[in-house]
Design an enzyme around this catalytic site. Structure first.
Site, PDB file in Angstrom:
ATOM      1  N   LYS A  76      13.365   8.904  -3.175  1.00  0.00           N
ATOM      2  CA  LYS A  76      12.974   7.558  -3.158  1.00  0.00           C
ATOM      3  C   LYS A  76      12.961   7.410  -4.686  1.00  0.00           C
ATOM      4  CE  LYS A  76       9.905   4.346  -1.322  1.00  0.00           C
ATOM      5  NZ  LYS A  76       7.883   4.465  -0.161  1.00  0.00           N
ATOM      6  N   SER A 151       8.534   1.317   3.336  1.00  0.00           N
ATOM      7  CA  SER A 151       9.600   0.944   2.545  1.00  0.00           C
ATOM      8  C   SER A 151       9.700   2.326   1.918  1.00  0.00           C
ATOM      9  CB  SER A 151       7.799   1.246   1.281  1.00  0.00           C
ATOM     10  OG  SER A 151       7.285   2.329   0.501  1.00  0.00           O
ATOM     11  N   SER A 175       4.687   4.020   5.408  1.00  0.00           N
ATOM     12  CA  SER A 175       6.305   4.328   4.987  1.00  0.00           C
ATOM     13  C   SER A 175       6.995   5.063   4.497  1.00  0.00           C
ATOM     14  CB  SER A 175       5.707   3.475   3.016  1.00  0.00           C
ATOM     15  OG  SER A 175       5.732   2.545   2.759  1.00  0.00           O
TER      16      SER A 175
END
Length: 488
Positions: A76, A151, A175
């Site tokens: 990420k 996210s 997330s």
């Protein structure tokens, strides 16, 4: 894309070279990435160079290549990586390259992993859809007109689309788990403090946690064992190493006591989602678990408390992005204060600015007691609810999300509706507990996730429960029908 465990075995046995594995992953990315948008950065040259070094070490007889040797992994883009941009999906950090690796990235490299790129995300991890990235929307591989969740949108989409067998995400209020549920993969939010946050760009420091995402429980457990453990560079690290996980034999949950919080499987949960989760609970009972209804009465206040605490911490953490030391700087500013204002106004997206303003408001002198202090008191009530539940139960079972993935653009103008989608995951972050989302079926062709919540530092126990469920179901084996051109 084969599983991480199998790729590692084939590489160590010399049946596949690391270069072959890397080239296969890059080929898949080239095929589907134009449609999915899972990556901000694809590190093709880096991963091939890394693969060549791994191949050379294996040919030289190195027997300590690691449990992730030869395995491509997506990271990420709020996790620092030396030699690759770390943008947090924000204009304000476009072009920023960290001079160091996050602890979790150091551990990936030490375990032999090949970092194939930086995954797209909601800007600064603030969002639940993958739509707030400055680098474009990420799409759900199961339906390209729908969101993958957020996210950790790119991490989930990359795994689901077969671009990487494993990914790292971060989880502040769901997330990792919510996008895992929306894309039909497995995602673990570890106990707060089990995994180092050193080198992870902070959103809400008392809530953030790094975790693994993969197609099955075994792969997720393998990655968790690599990244978890003590780190003196992180003041919030618990200094604990998880016990070794061993999967095998006949799956059984005999003697396991499971609670089902009535507040999280009642009104507000989509009927189709509820039906799939109830079917999964029945399967857990067939495996030998004792299942009872329980209560988490403070859950109804958790969402409100979270969106006070999280935005307050975000407004403080994001104050460092001012255009002076690194990142984007606005041009033609008349003075220092104007430069700050223009840089942040132009560099941050709408959702990030909304949360910074809310956080500044709740921390202001006239509102601190009415909002922030009261939210922390509610957080204590949430923790106590879980403590009481875990006096009787080994783990709790809930839906991961109250509904399946929505269409892109559907909730952009209604952020409160989007926030409500985190009702099942947010209480876990407030209490710092471990939770894993596992696929448990489909509603109208869209994946549904079941969430297993554990006691503090019982991450391995909920993974064992998830593994037992996975062994008697096939939901995790389903794949989206992406064509070679990336369409459906």
């Amino acid at each position: 894309m084969l599983s991480a465990a199998r790729l590692n075995r084939l590489f160590l046995a010399g049946e596949l070279s690391a270069v072959e594995i890397a080239e296969s992953a890059l080929s898949r990315i080239a095929q589907v990435e134009p449609a999915v948008g899972a990556f901000i950065t694809v590190a093709a040259d880096h991963v091939i160079e890394r693969a060549k070094k791994l191949d050379a070490r294996r040919k030289a007889g190195d027997t300590e290549l690691g449990p992730l040797a030869g395995v491509p992994i997506a990271v990420k883009d709020n996790i620092c990586t030396s030699g690759m941009e770390t943008t947090c999906a924000s204009r304000i950090l476009k072009g920023y390259v960290s001079p160091f690796d996050a602890t979790v990235v150091e551990r990936l490299r030490a375990a032999g992993a090949m970092i194939i790129g930086k995954a797209n995300m909601d800007e600064f991890a603030m969002g639940s859809s993958g739509e707030s990235s400055a680098f474009g929307v990420t799409r759900n591989p199961w339906d390209l007109e729908r969101v993958p969740g957020g996210s950790s949108s790119g991490s989930a989409a990359a795994v689901a689309a077969g671009e990487a067998p494993l990914a790292l995400g971060t989880d502040t209020g769901g997330s990792i788990r919510q996008p895992a549920a929306f894309t039909g993969i497995v995602g673990l939010k570890p106990t707060y403090g089990y995994v180092s946050r050193y080198g992870v760009v902070a959103f809400a420091s008392s809530l953030d946690q790094v975790g693994p995402m993969g197609r099955d429980v075994e792969d997720v457990a393998r990655l968790f064992e690599v990244i978890a453990g003590p780190d003196r560079r992180d003041a919030t690290n618990a200094g604990r190493t998880p016990p070794a996980l061993k999967f095998g034999g006949e799956p059984s949950l005999s003697g396991v006591r499971l609670g089902v919080p009535k507040e999280l499987l009642g009104p507000g949960i989509d009927p189709g989602v509820k039906a799939r989760v109830e079917e999964a609970i029945a399967q857990l009972e067939e495996l030998g678990a004792t299942v009872e209804e329980c209560s988490l009465p403070s859950t109804e206040y958790a969402l409100s408390a979270y969106y006070v605490i999280a935005v307050a911490e975000a407004s403080s953490n994001l104050a460092r992005f001012d255009g002076v030391r690194y990142g984007y700087r606005a041009a033609q500013a008349g003075g220092l204060h104007e430069m700050y204002s223009k840089t942040r106004g132009e560099g941050f997206g709408t959702e990030v600015k909304r949360r910074i303003m809310l956080g500044t408001y709740v921390l202001s002198a006239g509102h601190y007691d009415a909002y922030y202090r009261r939210a922390q008191q509610v957080r204590t009530l949430v923790v106590r609810d879980f403590e009481r539940a875990f006096e009787r139960y080994d783990a709790l079972v809930t839906p991961t999300t109250p509904f399946t993935a929505w269409k892109i653009g559907e909730k952009v103008d209604d952020p409160v509706s989007m926030y409500l989608g985190d009702i099942c995951t947010i209480p876990v972050n407030l209490a710092g507990l471990p939770a894993v989302s596992v696929p448990c079926g489909f509603v109208d062709g869209l994946p549904v996730g079941m969430q297993l919540i554990g006691k503090p530092f019982a991450d391995t126990q909920i993974l064992q429960i998830a593994w037992a469920y996975q062994k008697v179901t096939k939901h995790h084996e389903a794949r989206p029908a992406l064509t070679e051109e990336g369409g459906r």
